[in-house]
Write an enzyme that holds these catalytic residues in place. Structure first.
Site, PDB file in Angstrom:
ATOM      1  N   HIS A 219      59.580  43.386  26.534  1.00 12.83           N
ATOM      2  CA  HIS A 219      60.872  43.208  27.189  1.00 12.83           C
ATOM      3  C   HIS A 219      61.116  44.251  28.265  1.00 12.83           C
ATOM      4  O   HIS A 219      62.206  44.313  28.829  1.00 12.83           O
ATOM      5  CB  HIS A 219      62.001  43.282  26.150  1.00 12.83           C
ATOM      6  CG  HIS A 219      61.800  42.393  24.979  1.00 12.83           C
ATOM      7  ND1 HIS A 219      61.190  42.820  23.814  1.00 12.83           N
ATOM      8  CD2 HIS A 219      62.100  41.082  24.794  1.00 12.83           C
ATOM      9  CE1 HIS A 219      61.142  41.821  22.953  1.00 12.83           C
ATOM     10  NE2 HIS A 219      61.679  40.752  23.521  1.00 12.83           N
ATOM     11  N   HIS A 407      35.690  36.221  52.555  1.00 11.95           N
ATOM     12  CA  HIS A 407      34.421  36.367  53.271  1.00 11.95           C
ATOM     13  C   HIS A 407      33.711  37.669  52.898  1.00 11.95           C
ATOM     14  O   HIS A 407      32.487  37.672  52.671  1.00 11.95           O
ATOM     15  CB  HIS A 407      34.642  36.313  54.786  1.00 11.95           C
ATOM     16  CG  HIS A 407      33.376  36.412  55.582  1.00 11.95           C
ATOM     17  ND1 HIS A 407      32.484  35.375  55.677  1.00 11.95           N
ATOM     18  CD2 HIS A 407      32.829  37.445  56.291  1.00 11.95           C
ATOM     19  CE1 HIS A 407      31.454  35.746  56.423  1.00 11.95           C
ATOM     20  NE2 HIS A 407      31.645  37.001  56.801  1.00 11.95           N
TER      21      HIS A 407
END
Length: 579
Positions: A219, A407
């Site tokens: 939480h 890439h």
């Protein structure tokens, strides 16, 4: 934070359960008008297992009800305990007179509400007990273990208790086995970003983008330390060290491991976490009997993960391995266990995919090279591979502007495979075979268009050539012309299309114009032409790839493939020149 909710967020739990129970109605039935449900197919005449807690941590708890698991689930509001009446009605719906065991995380609200529900059950003559899971070892010291929170360790406790119930064990034995499982489990979590509760404009806590918090609760409860973001293996090492010390793990111990995503961490990253954890445990001789890697216990879209370790003995292993099924968690004959080997099969040795053997790049002589013998060719290709691998961040940055951003990763991965192949070719005497081997390694490993195109840059020009022990400038010119032709035949790209051809084509033309010069003259001309071609890509719109859809917005950005061509030719020139 954007959330896919309906306008009235006060009904979020009711709507979530309506969707879940409608989708899986063949398994489950809602209990009255309560936010609770039971499994339709449970065994008769056994101890009943009821689990529950606050909603918003899915698939905990609703995902762990079913065959060999819990019989029913009591669902509270978001991050809030279910109330005593809801829990009582849930237990009453599945009680078969053999007793009801409640399992839930150790939180003040859950403890109070389940205790009151037990009093209601006992007043009705039901036999009850509870097991509070307190596996979060970062939330309190060992001497205050009952103050610790329950997090992903709930999954293993529910699984083992469900199997004990289905095995027909008497009530006291079911409770004993569940407590034993709870007492052999520890978890530590790590948050990278907060979650946001439905209806709240602000996240549950604040955490800078470049920081992580060790030991943070589901939480947003504080952890034990906040640090700068680190690579996965460093994060895992810290967490494993805490767990190993806490549990006193030693060589020969057998375990089950659960790597849990807290809500927004993808499986790709979770599997990397397990890979790093497995390496460390294997190095310490700690055995992993079973492993689970996915999202089990969450807080909305919180980023990060937790690691849970269950220390096994034969009894716990039996109940952990027992078959079970729910739409979110299943075990059985088809799943097996991590250590199961086929008859006669030997376990493969641990492989470190991150390990990259260091090598010394050598040349056949000092100063400028006028030719490339096979040894020089191999070392030149190794030098280029290291150069591209080191340039991964640069290539990634360029590609991220107008492409997929992958890439640099692809080129570095392909060059690592080429490098590995070349390291085992020290005695190769055919220089062309070295280009061919490196190209094949890239082609077979990179994937995507880049794999074919850049694999062909090395492969196409060398393939089918008569073996040669020494390459001269003219040989390289002929090779690159063949490679360019093959690349254009496959990809159909022309100069001006914003691809690697924009650098390679002018480089080949420059090489041909200088074919009567020295090897260094040829490569200098090629490098400069490739650089200019790379710069020219900034002026173009794209005809291929993701950048194609950007149209005019791609102008001003250079092409990543053209940049790789320039770096490769630069690497050739640097090696030949001795710089």
């Amino acid at each position: 934070m954007k959330k896919i909710l309906n306008e009235d967020v006060t009904n979020v739990v009711e709507e979530m359960l309506a969707g879940y129970l409608t989708a899986y109605k063949r398994y489950y039935k809602k209990i009255g008008d309560y936010n609770a449900f039971r499994y339709k197919g449970n065994r008769k005449g056994k101890v009943a297992l009821v689990i529950g807690g606050g909603s918003g941590h899915e698939p905990l708890f609703s995902g762990y009800c079913g065959a060999g698991l819990a019989d029913a689930v009591a669902c509270g509001n978001i991050c809030a305990s279910p109330n005593p009446e809801l829990i009582y009605e849930t237990a009453k719906a599945v009680d078969q007179g053999k007793g009801v065991l409640f399992i839930y995380g150790c939180y003040a609200g859950d403890n109070l509400n389940f205790d009151m529900a037990e009093e209601l059950c006992q007043a009705d003559g039901m036999k009850t007990a509870h097991v509070r899971v307190w596996d979060d070892c970062a939330s309190a010291p060992k001497e205050r273990i009952t103050d610790r929170r329950g997090i992903a360790g709930d999954v293993f406790v529910i699984k083992i208790a469900g199997a004990a119930c289905d095995a027909g064990l008497p009530f006291e034995e079911v409770v004993r086995v569940a407590e034993k499982a709870r007492d052999h489990i520890n978890t530590i979590g790590l948050a990278t970003s907060p979650g946001t509760l439905p209806g709240n404009d602000k996240p549950t806590f604040e955490l800078p983008d470049d920081e992580v918090e060790f030991g943070m609760g589901l939480h947003g409860e504080p952890g034990i330390e906040r640090t700068k973001m680190q690579p996965a293996d460093k994060l895992v090492e810290r967490m494993y060290t805490e767990l190993k010390t806490e549990m006193g793990l030693k060589e020969g111990d057998e375990t089950a491991v659960l790597v849990n995503g807290l809500g927004s961490t993808p499986l790709l990253e979770l599997n990397i976490v397990f890979y790093d954890l497995h390496k460390k445990m294997a190095a310490d001789g700690i055995l992993i009997h079973d492993a689970e890697v996915k999202t089990y216990c969450t807080c909305m879209e919180m980023g990060g993960f937790s690691i849970t370790i269950l220390k096994l003995d034969e009894e716990l292993k039996k109940y952990l391995d027992a078959p079970c099924y729910s739409p979110y968690y299943a075990k059985g004959e088809l799943t097996g266990s991590m250590q199961t080997l086929e008859e006669g099969e030997e376990e493969e040795p641990e492989v470190d995919v991150d390990e990259m053997e260091e090598i010394k790049i050598v040349r056949s002589k000092e100063g400028e090279l006028s030719e490339l013998n096979a040894s020089d060719t191999r070392n030149m290709l190794l030098y280029i591979a290291d150069k591209i691998i080191a340039s991964k961040p640069y290539l990634t940055e360029i590609d991220s502007a107008i492409g997929d951003g992958d890439h640099g990763i692809g080129m570095a991965g392909g060059m690592q495979k080429a490098r590995k192949k070349l390291l085992h070719m020290e005695t190769e005497e055919n220089a062309y075979a070295l280009f061919e081997a490196a190209g094949n390694a890239m082609l077979m490993s990179m994937g995507g268009a880049s794999g074919v195109i850049f694999g062909s840059l090395y492969l196409a020009g060398a393939k089918g050539m008569e073996p040669k022990p020494v390459l001269f400038g003219e040989d390289l010119v002929n090779m690159e012309r063949k490679s360019l032709q093959a690349i254009q035949e496959r990809g159909k790209a022309q100069v001006g299309d914003k691809t690697m051809v924009d650098a390679l084509s002018p480089a080949v033309e420059a090489m041909e114009k200088n074919r009567n010069g020295s090897l260094l003259d040829i490569l200098k001309a090629a490098e400069e032409a490739a650089r200019q071609g790379m710069e020219d890509t900034k002026k173009y719109t794209a005809k291929f790839g993701r950048a194609k859809s950007l149209m005019e917005r791609a102008v001003g950005h250079q092409d990543a493939g053209a940049t790789s061509v320039w770096l490769i030719l630069q690497g050739m020139r640097e090696f030949v020149e001795g710089r």
